[in-house]
Design a protein around this motif. Structure first.
Motif, PDB file in Angstrom:
ATOM      1  N   PHE A 153     -21.044 133.519  -2.093  1.00  0.00           N
ATOM      2  CA  PHE A 153     -19.948 134.530  -1.277  1.00  0.00           C
ATOM      3  C   PHE A 153     -18.674 134.164  -0.854  1.00  0.00           C
ATOM      4  CE2 PHE A 153     -24.554 132.733   1.136  1.00  0.00           C
ATOM      5  CZ  PHE A 153     -25.015 133.748   1.465  1.00  0.00           C
ATOM      6  N   LYS A 154     -17.943 134.053  -0.307  1.00  0.00           N
ATOM      7  CA  LYS A 154     -16.554 133.659  -0.565  1.00  0.00           C
ATOM      8  C   LYS A 154     -16.081 132.418  -0.750  1.00  0.00           C
ATOM      9  CE  LYS A 154     -15.935 137.447   2.952  1.00  0.00           C
ATOM     10  NZ  LYS A 154     -15.391 138.200   3.921  1.00  0.00           N
ATOM     11  N   ASP A 155     -16.571 131.462  -1.038  1.00  0.00           N
ATOM     12  CA  ASP A 155     -16.073 130.358  -1.661  1.00  0.00           C
ATOM     13  C   ASP A 155     -16.245 130.428  -2.672  1.00  0.00           C
ATOM     14  OD1 ASP A 155     -14.682 129.677   1.030  1.00  0.00           O
ATOM     15  OD2 ASP A 155     -16.662 129.044   2.135  1.00  0.00           O
ATOM     16  N   THR A 156     -15.310 129.628  -3.218  1.00  0.00           N
ATOM     17  CA  THR A 156     -15.010 128.805  -5.269  1.00  0.00           C
ATOM     18  C   THR A 156     -15.591 126.959  -4.546  1.00  0.00           C
ATOM     19  OG1 THR A 156     -12.906 128.566  -5.230  1.00  0.00           O
ATOM     20  CG2 THR A 156     -13.810 130.824  -5.766  1.00  0.00           C
ATOM     21  N   TYR A 157     -16.659 126.936  -5.809  1.00  0.00           N
ATOM     22  CA  TYR A 157     -16.623 124.932  -5.488  1.00  0.00           C
ATOM     23  C   TYR A 157     -15.980 124.832  -7.575  1.00  0.00           C
ATOM     24  CZ  TYR A 157     -18.486 126.169  -1.664  1.00  0.00           C
ATOM     25  OH  TYR A 157     -18.980 126.530  -0.135  1.00  0.00           O
ATOM     26  N   GLU A 158     -15.297 124.020  -8.324  1.00  0.00           N
ATOM     27  CA  GLU A 158     -14.899 124.031  -8.203  1.00  0.00           C
ATOM     28  C   GLU A 158     -15.216 122.524  -9.466  1.00  0.00           C
ATOM     29  OE1 GLU A 158     -10.563 124.363  -7.450  1.00  0.00           O
ATOM     30  OE2 GLU A 158     -11.664 126.871  -6.402  1.00  0.00           O
ATOM     31  N   ASP A 159     -14.261 122.265 -11.055  1.00  0.00           N
ATOM     32  CA  ASP A 159     -14.580 120.656 -11.845  1.00  0.00           C
ATOM     33  C   ASP A 159     -16.092 120.878 -11.303  1.00  0.00           C
ATOM     34  OD1 ASP A 159     -11.780 121.192 -12.520  1.00  0.00           O
ATOM     35  OD2 ASP A 159     -11.162 121.382 -10.178  1.00  0.00           O
ATOM     36  N   LEU A 160     -16.838 121.025 -11.542  1.00  0.00           N
ATOM     37  CA  LEU A 160     -18.686 121.261 -10.873  1.00  0.00           C
ATOM     38  C   LEU A 160     -18.740 120.362 -12.839  1.00  0.00           C
ATOM     39  CD1 LEU A 160     -19.695 124.191  -9.260  1.00  0.00           C
ATOM     40  CD2 LEU A 160     -19.354 121.676  -8.823  1.00  0.00           C
ATOM     41  N   THR A 161     -20.099 119.222 -11.964  1.00  0.00           N
ATOM     42  CA  THR A 161     -20.665 119.167 -12.687  1.00  0.00           C
ATOM     43  C   THR A 161     -22.455 119.435 -12.723  1.00  0.00           C
ATOM     44  OG1 THR A 161     -21.228 117.029 -11.819  1.00  0.00           O
ATOM     45  CG2 THR A 161     -19.504 116.871 -13.518  1.00  0.00           C
ATOM     46  N   PRO A 162     -23.359 119.485 -13.241  1.00  0.00           N
ATOM     47  CA  PRO A 162     -24.740 119.813 -13.321  1.00  0.00           C
ATOM     48  C   PRO A 162     -25.620 118.655 -11.381  1.00  0.00           C
ATOM     49  CG  PRO A 162     -24.348 119.831 -15.583  1.00  0.00           C
ATOM     50  CD  PRO A 162     -22.881 119.805 -14.607  1.00  0.00           C
ATOM     51  N   GLU A 163     -24.763 117.333 -12.452  1.00  0.00           N
ATOM     52  CA  GLU A 163     -25.612 116.452 -10.798  1.00  0.00           C
ATOM     53  C   GLU A 163     -24.926 117.767  -9.264  1.00  0.00           C
ATOM     54  OE1 GLU A 163     -25.611 115.386 -14.990  1.00  0.00           O
ATOM     55  OE2 GLU A 163     -24.110 115.639 -14.095  1.00  0.00           O
ATOM     56  N   ARG A 164     -23.418 117.624  -9.601  1.00  0.00           N
ATOM     57  CA  ARG A 164     -22.668 117.749  -7.886  1.00  0.00           C
ATOM     58  C   ARG A 164     -23.302 119.440  -7.953  1.00  0.00           C
ATOM     59  NH1 ARG A 164     -20.978 117.099  -3.932  1.00  0.00           N
ATOM     60  NH2 ARG A 164     -20.235 117.792  -2.168  1.00  0.00           N
ATOM     61  N   LEU A 165     -22.658 120.409  -8.598  1.00  0.00           N
ATOM     62  CA  LEU A 165     -23.575 122.261  -8.266  1.00  0.00           C
ATOM     63  C   LEU A 165     -24.992 121.690  -7.768  1.00  0.00           C
ATOM     64  CD1 LEU A 165     -23.818 124.587  -8.273  1.00  0.00           C
ATOM     65  CD2 LEU A 165     -24.952 124.822 -10.723  1.00  0.00           C
ATOM     66  N   ALA A 166     -25.879 121.319  -8.399  1.00  0.00           N
ATOM     67  CA  ALA A 166     -27.295 120.870  -7.442  1.00  0.00           C
ATOM     68  C   ALA A 166     -27.075 120.159  -6.831  1.00  0.00           C
ATOM     69  CB  ALA A 166     -28.587 119.612  -8.612  1.00  0.00           C
ATOM     70  N   GLU A 167     -26.165 119.661  -6.059  1.00  0.00           N
ATOM     71  CA  GLU A 167     -26.215 118.565  -4.258  1.00  0.00           C
ATOM     72  C   GLU A 167     -25.574 119.729  -3.290  1.00  0.00           C
ATOM     73  OE1 GLU A 167     -24.818 114.041  -6.040  1.00  0.00           O
ATOM     74  OE2 GLU A 167     -23.440 115.756  -5.543  1.00  0.00           O
ATOM     75  N   ILE A 168     -25.275 120.927  -4.941  1.00  0.00           N
ATOM     76  CA  ILE A 168     -24.417 121.992  -3.465  1.00  0.00           C
ATOM     77  C   ILE A 168     -25.546 122.697  -2.977  1.00  0.00           C
ATOM     78  CG2 ILE A 168     -23.043 123.782  -3.297  1.00  0.00           C
ATOM     79  CD1 ILE A 168     -20.841 122.019  -4.660  1.00  0.00           C
ATOM     80  N   ILE A 169     -26.012 123.444  -4.026  1.00  0.00           N
ATOM     81  CA  ILE A 169     -27.855 123.981  -3.854  1.00  0.00           C
ATOM     82  C   ILE A 169     -28.408 123.309  -2.839  1.00  0.00           C
ATOM     83  CG2 ILE A 169     -29.448 125.055  -4.976  1.00  0.00           C
ATOM     84  CD1 ILE A 169     -27.822 125.260  -7.363  1.00  0.00           C
ATOM     85  N   ASP A 170     -28.379 121.795  -2.890  1.00  0.00           N
ATOM     86  CA  ASP A 170     -29.374 121.290  -2.094  1.00  0.00           C
ATOM     87  C   ASP A 170     -28.536 121.264  -0.455  1.00  0.00           C
ATOM     88  OD1 ASP A 170     -31.565 120.915  -4.008  1.00  0.00           O
ATOM     89  OD2 ASP A 170     -30.739 118.554  -4.210  1.00  0.00           O
ATOM     90  N   ALA A 171     -27.761 121.452  -0.672  1.00  0.00           N
ATOM     91  CA  ALA A 171     -27.360 121.775   0.577  1.00  0.00           C
ATOM     92  C   ALA A 171     -26.838 123.191   1.413  1.00  0.00           C
ATOM     93  CB  ALA A 171     -25.805 121.202   0.655  1.00  0.00           C
ATOM     94  N   PHE A 172     -27.077 123.721   0.459  1.00  0.00           N
ATOM     95  CA  PHE A 172     -27.013 124.850   1.302  1.00  0.00           C
ATOM     96  C   PHE A 172     -29.118 125.810   1.010  1.00  0.00           C
ATOM     97  CE2 PHE A 172     -22.853 125.937   0.007  1.00  0.00           C
ATOM     98  CZ  PHE A 172     -22.214 126.627   0.427  1.00  0.00           C
ATOM     99  N   GLU A 173     -29.359 125.516   1.206  1.00  0.00           N
ATOM    100  CA  GLU A 173     -31.082 125.449   0.654  1.00  0.00           C
ATOM    101  C   GLU A 173     -31.739 124.556   2.627  1.00  0.00           C
ATOM    102  OE1 GLU A 173     -35.525 125.587   0.462  1.00  0.00           O
ATOM    103  OE2 GLU A 173     -33.100 127.038  -0.247  1.00  0.00           O
ATOM    104  N   ALA A 174     -30.994 123.639   2.363  1.00  0.00           N
ATOM    105  CA  ALA A 174     -30.990 122.947   4.070  1.00  0.00           C
ATOM    106  C   ALA A 174     -30.144 123.572   5.272  1.00  0.00           C
ATOM    107  CB  ALA A 174     -30.773 120.977   3.547  1.00  0.00           C
ATOM    108  N   GLY A 175     -29.565 124.366   5.023  1.00  0.00           N
ATOM    109  CA  GLY A 175     -29.379 124.952   5.879  1.00  0.00           C
ATOM    110  C   GLY A 175     -27.149 124.496   6.153  1.00  0.00           C
ATOM    111  N   LYS A 176     -27.154 123.579   4.855  1.00  0.00           N
ATOM    112  CA  LYS A 176     -26.298 122.371   6.122  1.00  0.00           C
ATOM    113  C   LYS A 176     -24.786 123.175   4.659  1.00  0.00           C
ATOM    114  CE  LYS A 176     -28.657 118.747   7.285  1.00  0.00           C
ATOM    115  NZ  LYS A 176     -29.489 116.985   6.619  1.00  0.00           N
ATOM    116  N   GLY A 177     -24.772 124.647   4.869  1.00  0.00           N
ATOM    117  CA  GLY A 177     -23.841 125.302   3.383  1.00  0.00           C
ATOM    118  C   GLY A 177     -22.418 124.798   3.959  1.00  0.00           C
ATOM    119  N   ASP A 178     -22.428 124.614   4.902  1.00  0.00           N
ATOM    120  CA  ASP A 178     -20.914 124.706   5.470  1.00  0.00           C
ATOM    121  C   ASP A 178     -19.957 123.366   5.823  1.00  0.00           C
ATOM    122  OD1 ASP A 178     -22.853 123.904   7.541  1.00  0.00           O
ATOM    123  OD2 ASP A 178     -21.492 124.509   9.409  1.00  0.00           O
TER     124      ASP A 178
END
Length: 409
Positions: A153-178
């Motif tokens: 959406f409007k936020d950027t997530y930087e300096d990522l590793t594959p593992e960290r992106l997977a955690e972020i996707i899981d958080a959004f999937e669970a409705g905890k993206g904020d």
């Protein structure tokens, strides 16, 4: 750029209307633009529609076109040109945009895309089974120093590793993206070096009090610096009005031509001897091709009068200089003339030019004099100051618009 089309009719809703909250924002955005220019709000309105619906529908495009008085095709062109607008349904909880431009690619963006393929969908622009997640590859997102990165959406997530992106996707999937903090995902402050600051650690270096003391010290040293005798080297000179001493407003010194500046240096004179003509100064004899050559005499620099009654304005002896007037109580805004800014307006005031009527009356010789004085290299003729001034003197901005078809800028 690939062709971008609207979603198929089966996915399009029958109608669109802004919610009460969004409608208030729409009015605010339209009010930002002057009368007759309301169509400039098309991009903000499309973004509001996307925020409300999750994507830009055909009904939204037509609704915005009707509100702004635009043909449907014009709004469609904007929506299909900018990739920030989603033309098909995307994930309701997260739409992951993975930067694939060179810096991110070199830092592992392909691995991030593999995470999206495995956790969301093998193809771009397809949602997962629940319709909550989707993803796409995009061009540069503007944080190359912190590559690789994604935008949700409007936020950027930087300096990522594959593992960290997977955690972020899981958080959004669970409705905890904020709960996920945007920005760098490592020990980095914005784009500062990893591990913390390495320079300017002490804020005293940039405190206002420190800068004020330095400014006062520089001001105190300035008079002493002015008493130093000038060297024989030619002073640097530019054509810009702001740096050319010949056109500063008001000019305190009559500046000799550049050619003379390089040939001779003015001797220091007292205020009492300021009005006395100095004898011609000859260049040093030079040896050229084995022969002695004597340079032609050069007129000496004449210092200005130091009398308190002396005028700070340029010389009035030039017959082509436009006639000035006493400063009136109501001044015309000369900045409405294209090519005149605050600096140039101040210079014109120093010449006694305060009104549009004065500029409108300039003959060719007077225009050439002012153009040379400002070192404008013909700009007064190119911008047609006289025609602009005549229109403004006759009927102000309304007459200007009638003559030129646009507002003064």
């Amino acid at each position: 750029m690939s062709v971008r089309r609207l979603a198929e009719p089966a996915l399009q809703p029958a109608a669109f209307a802004f919610s009460k909250a969004k409608a208030a924002e729409v009015k605010t955005w339209i009010a930002k633009y002057p009368e007759g220019r309301e169509q400039s709000a098309v991009i903000p309105l499309l973004m509001l529609a996307q925020e409300q619906e999750g994507w830009v529908t055909r009904a939204a495009i037509e609704h915005i076109a009707d509100k702004l008085g635009m043909p449907y095709i014009r709004v469609l062109e904007v929506a299909t040109f900018y990739t920030q607008f989603q033309l098909k349904p995307v994930g309701t909880r997260a739409h992951v945009q993975v930067c694939g431009t060179t810096p991110c690619m070199l830092r592992g963006s392909e691995e991030l895309m593999d995470v999206c393929r495995s956790k969301i969908h093998h193809e771009q622009f397809h949602t997962n089974a629940d319709g909550t997640l989707s993803w796409e590859e995009v061009e540069c997102l503007g944080a190359c120093v912190n590559a690789p990165m994604v935008m949700i959406f409007k936020d950027t997530y930087e300096d990522l590793t594959p593992e960290r992106l997977a955690e972020i996707i899981d958080a959004f999937e669970a409705g905890k993206g904020d709960t996920v903090k945007p920005g760098p995902q490592i020990d980095r402050f914005y784009s500062a070096p990893q591990g913390g600051f390495t320079t300017l650690k002490d804020e005293k270096a940039v405190l206002k009090s420190t800068r004020d003391r330095e400014a006062k010290a520089a001001a105190a040293a300035a008079p002493a610096a002015e008493t130093v005798a000038p060297s024989n080297a030619a002073k640097p000179k530019t054509d810009a009005p702001e740096t050319n001493p010949a056109i500063k407003s008001p000019s305190k010194v009559k500046v000799a031509p550049a050619a003379e500046q390089t040939k001779s240096v003015a001797p220091a004179v007292s205020a009492k001897a300021a009005n006395l003509a100095e004898p011609a100064v000859e260049k040093t004899v030079k040896q050229r091709n084995g022969k002695t050559a004597k340079a032609e005499p050069v007129s000496a620099y004449k210092a200005p009068e130091a009398s308190a009654k002396s005028s700070a304005k340029p010389s009035l002896t030039d017959k082509n200089r436009p006639a000035g007037i006493e400063k009136p109580s109501a001044l015309d805004d000369l900045k409405l003339i294209s090519g005149v800014g605050p600096k140039i307006e101040g210079i014109l005031h120093s010449l006694g030019i305060y009104t549009f009527a004065q500029v409108a009356s300039w003959k060719k010789a007077e225009r050439e004099w002012v153009d040379g004085y400002l070192n404008f290299k013909g700009r007064i003729e190119r911008d047609d100051w006289v025609k602009q001034a005549k229109a403004l003197a006759k009927g102000g901005v309304a007459e200007y618009i009638r003559v030129f078809g646009k507002k003064p800028v």
